[in-house]
Design an enzyme around this catalytic site. Structure first.
Site, PDB file in Angstrom:
ATOM      1  N   HIS A   1       1.036   3.111  -4.526  1.00 44.81           N
ATOM      2  CA  HIS A   1       2.384   2.654  -3.473  1.00 44.81           C
ATOM      3  C   HIS A   1       2.388   1.266  -3.843  1.00 44.81           C
ATOM      4  CE1 HIS A   1       3.668   1.107  -0.006  1.00 44.81           C
ATOM      5  NE2 HIS A   1       2.527   0.602   0.127  1.00 44.81           N
TER       6      HIS A   1
ATOM      7  N   GLU B   1      -4.299  -8.533   3.692  1.00 43.02           N
ATOM      8  CA  GLU B   1      -4.964  -7.548   4.845  1.00 43.02           C
ATOM      9  C   GLU B   1      -5.722  -7.353   4.495  1.00 43.02           C
ATOM     10  OE1 GLU B   1      -1.353  -4.912   6.061  1.00 43.02           O
ATOM     11  OE2 GLU B   1      -0.465  -7.016   5.703  1.00 43.02           O
ATOM     12  N   ASP B   2      -5.795  -6.217   3.068  1.00 45.16           N
ATOM     13  CA  ASP B   2      -6.781  -5.388   2.911  1.00 45.16           C
ATOM     14  C   ASP B   2      -7.952  -5.224   2.478  1.00 45.16           C
ATOM     15  OD1 ASP B   2      -4.743  -3.465   4.179  1.00 45.16           O
ATOM     16  OD2 ASP B   2      -4.510  -2.804   2.126  1.00 45.16           O
TER      17      ASP B   2
END
Length: 188
Positions: A33, A61-62
């Site tokens: 991705h 964020e991850d």
């Protein structure tokens, strides 16, 4: 434009950060991705810095929140770190509720830099293309994988298009709008 060792360094950084992360539906490596988003950014005239930020756009964020944001700034500079921050829907742990995060992200798109809007559009374009392919394969079973369900997911992608369209007339926004419309028609 020619990519330099900095881009290669960012690929390696993204690989290190997301090595064990998988795509939600396909289970494929998450790096696919990130590479796709960077490719879309480059195909739409993005700079090397924008492509690097695209590779790292989900890192905060991850994969570690503000500590990761600081590490990106130290390794790749404050401009890239700023783009990554602009693309992050949250650096909190635990994350706020889904709808709250998405509404805040959409609101920030209205004041985002052109670079952040380009990366956001590329990210959402790759995601919606993947969602359409997954829907064609899975049908309504797709929705069980999304916190927003069918209605929330449709609302979110249309709201992102509207926010980007309000400030950006680039071809990538046209492509995203078409892909979202195709998805909306497919799931009706």
């Amino acid at each position: 434009m020619q990519l330099t060792h900095r881009f290669v360094d960012a690929v390696n950084e993204a690989l290190g950060l997301h090595a064990t992360q998988r795509r939600k539906i396909s289970g494929g490596p998450y790096l696919a991705h990130l590479l796709s988003v960077a490719a879309i950014v480059l195909e739409h005239g993005g700079s090397e810095d924008e492509a690097i930020a695209a590779l790292l756009h989900d890192a905060v964020e991850d994969q570690g929140g503000l500590a990761t944001q600081t590490a990106i700034a130290e390794r790749f500079g404050p401009s890239i770190a700023g783009m990554v921050a602009g693309c992050s829907d949250s650096d909190d742990s635990p994350k706020p509720p889904w709808r709250v995060r998405k509404e805040q992200y959409i609101a920030r798109l209205h004041t985002a830099t052109p670079s952040v809007r380009l990366i956001a559009a590329a990210d959402k374009l790759h995601n919606i293309r993947s969602l359409l392919a997954d829907y064609r394969r899975m049908g309504g079973d797709l929705w069980q994988h999304f916190r927003g369900g069918r209605e929330g997911t449709l609302w979110y992608y249309r709201a992102v298009v509207n926010a980007l369209r309000a400030h950006d007339d680039r071809r990538i926004v046209d492509e995203l709008e078409q892909a979202v419309s195709d998805f909306e028609r497919a799931v009706e």
